[in-house]
Design a protein around this motif. Structure first.
Motif: not given
Length: 335
Positions: A256-262, A316-333
């Motif tokens: 979902m990470l690249p899908i959410v970006t798109v 929307l890019n901000l929302i996408v970035d925040l969703s990354y952190g929810l989908l994959d906690p490693r992104v936040r780190v």
């Protein structure tokens, strides 16, 4: 998560500041100056001087920029040269129509595109995969305005199955709550209004969703194919986990990470793409207003539209970035 969010908000502020600089530079760089574009050719020198004074063009550039920032923060975008009304008022009146159309188009694109892309990846090399890939190529190649015109001719004029123009049938009374006609009808219990608005929404939403649908199908297919070949997916399968668990926890969540970006980028682009679609169906949203502003060189209206589009992209890019952190906690780190 809080630190990650604050960092993204700071980046958002920098992006918006850069956007304001670009808009200010564009307005200053209009051929002959803004006053030549906003006044008729037979305007007198006194008229030009009065306009320059009202726009603050006699002040130093840095003072003009600060005043421009203050006006933008107050949503004072000037008055439309076409209608004479404040640009912010025009956009506020028309923006709900564009939001409703864009959301409907994105629901179609995501609701069909993700399942179809997943099935194409799972059935790679079969007729279903070939049909999905071929259909997505066709969807990308067909211009939106041409598809909109064809849908209008076939389903509205020839078959008379769906309405061809406007958001509601003429003479239908409704209660305006959010500006989203379908939602307003459901909230107020005016189900005839909701149904009528839904029918008017189908053709423009289908036309506008064609390119996002094609992109979502291809991105989902590619992303799922990448994840399916990972070691952790094969390990989960060898452990005897249920296919539903593997699909949900290991395949789709990581795909979902690249899908959410798109999806985030496509949703922002739909606001710009709605210009032609709304014009074909006389939908009455921001697109119709901008089309008219382009024809009449209404630069304050165009600047307001550019500001709305750019801010929507950034948010929307901000929302996408925040969703990354929810989908994959490693992104936040990492970030």
């Amino acid at each position: 998560m809080l630190r990650y969010t604050v960092k993204r908000l700071l980046q958002l502020s920098v992006a918006l500041l850069g956007l304001s600089l670009l808009l200010f530079a564009w307005f200053k760089a209009l051929p002959g100056g803004p006053e030549n574009q906003m006044l008729p050719e037979n305007a007198t020198l006194d008229d030009r001087a009065a306009l320059r004074e009202s726009l603050g063009l006699n002040e130093p550039v840095w003072v003009q920029y600060l005043e421009f920032l203050q006006r933008v923060v107050r949503l004072d975008l000037g008055s439309s040269l076409s209608s004479g009304r404040p640009v912010a008022t025009e956009l506020a009146d028309r923006l709900p129509a564009t939001i409703e159309l864009s959301l409907a188009a994105m629901v179609i694109a995501v609701g069909i595109g993700i399942p179809l892309g997943y099935l194409a990846a799972r059935k790679r090399g079969t007729w279903l995969d070939f049909a999905a890939v071929s259909g997505s190529l066709i969807g990308i190649c067909i211009p939106v305005f041409f598809l909109a015109a064809m849908l209008k001719v076939v389903f509205a004029q020839e078959l008379a199955l769906l309405p061809s123009t406007f958001r509601l049938s003429s003479g239908l009374q409704y209660t305006d709550v959010t500006g989203l006609r379908v939602l307003d009808g459901l909230i107020t219990g005016e189900f005839n209004v909701a149904g009528d608005a839904f029918l008017h929404l189908i053709l423009p939403a289908v036309a506008l969703s064609s390119i996002p649908l094609a992109v979502v199908v291809r991105i989902t297919r590619a992303s799922v194919l990448d994840v399916i070949g990972e070691d952790y997916v094969r390990t989960a399968d060898s452990k005897g986990l249920k296919p539903a668990v593997i699909r949900g926890r290991h395949v789709m969540r990581n795909a979902m990470l690249p899908i959410v970006t798109v999806i985030g980028l496509l949703l922002g682009s739909l606001f710009a793409g709605a210009v032609l679609t709304e014009s074909v169906f006389s939908f009455g949203g921001v697109g119709s207003f901008v089309y008219q502003a382009t024809q009449e060189r209404d630069y304050p209206a165009l600047m307001g539209f550019i500001l709305v589009i750019a801010v929507s992209y950034v948010v929307l890019n901000l929302i996408v970035d925040l969703s990354y952190g929810l989908l994959d906690p490693r992104v936040r780190v990492r970030k």
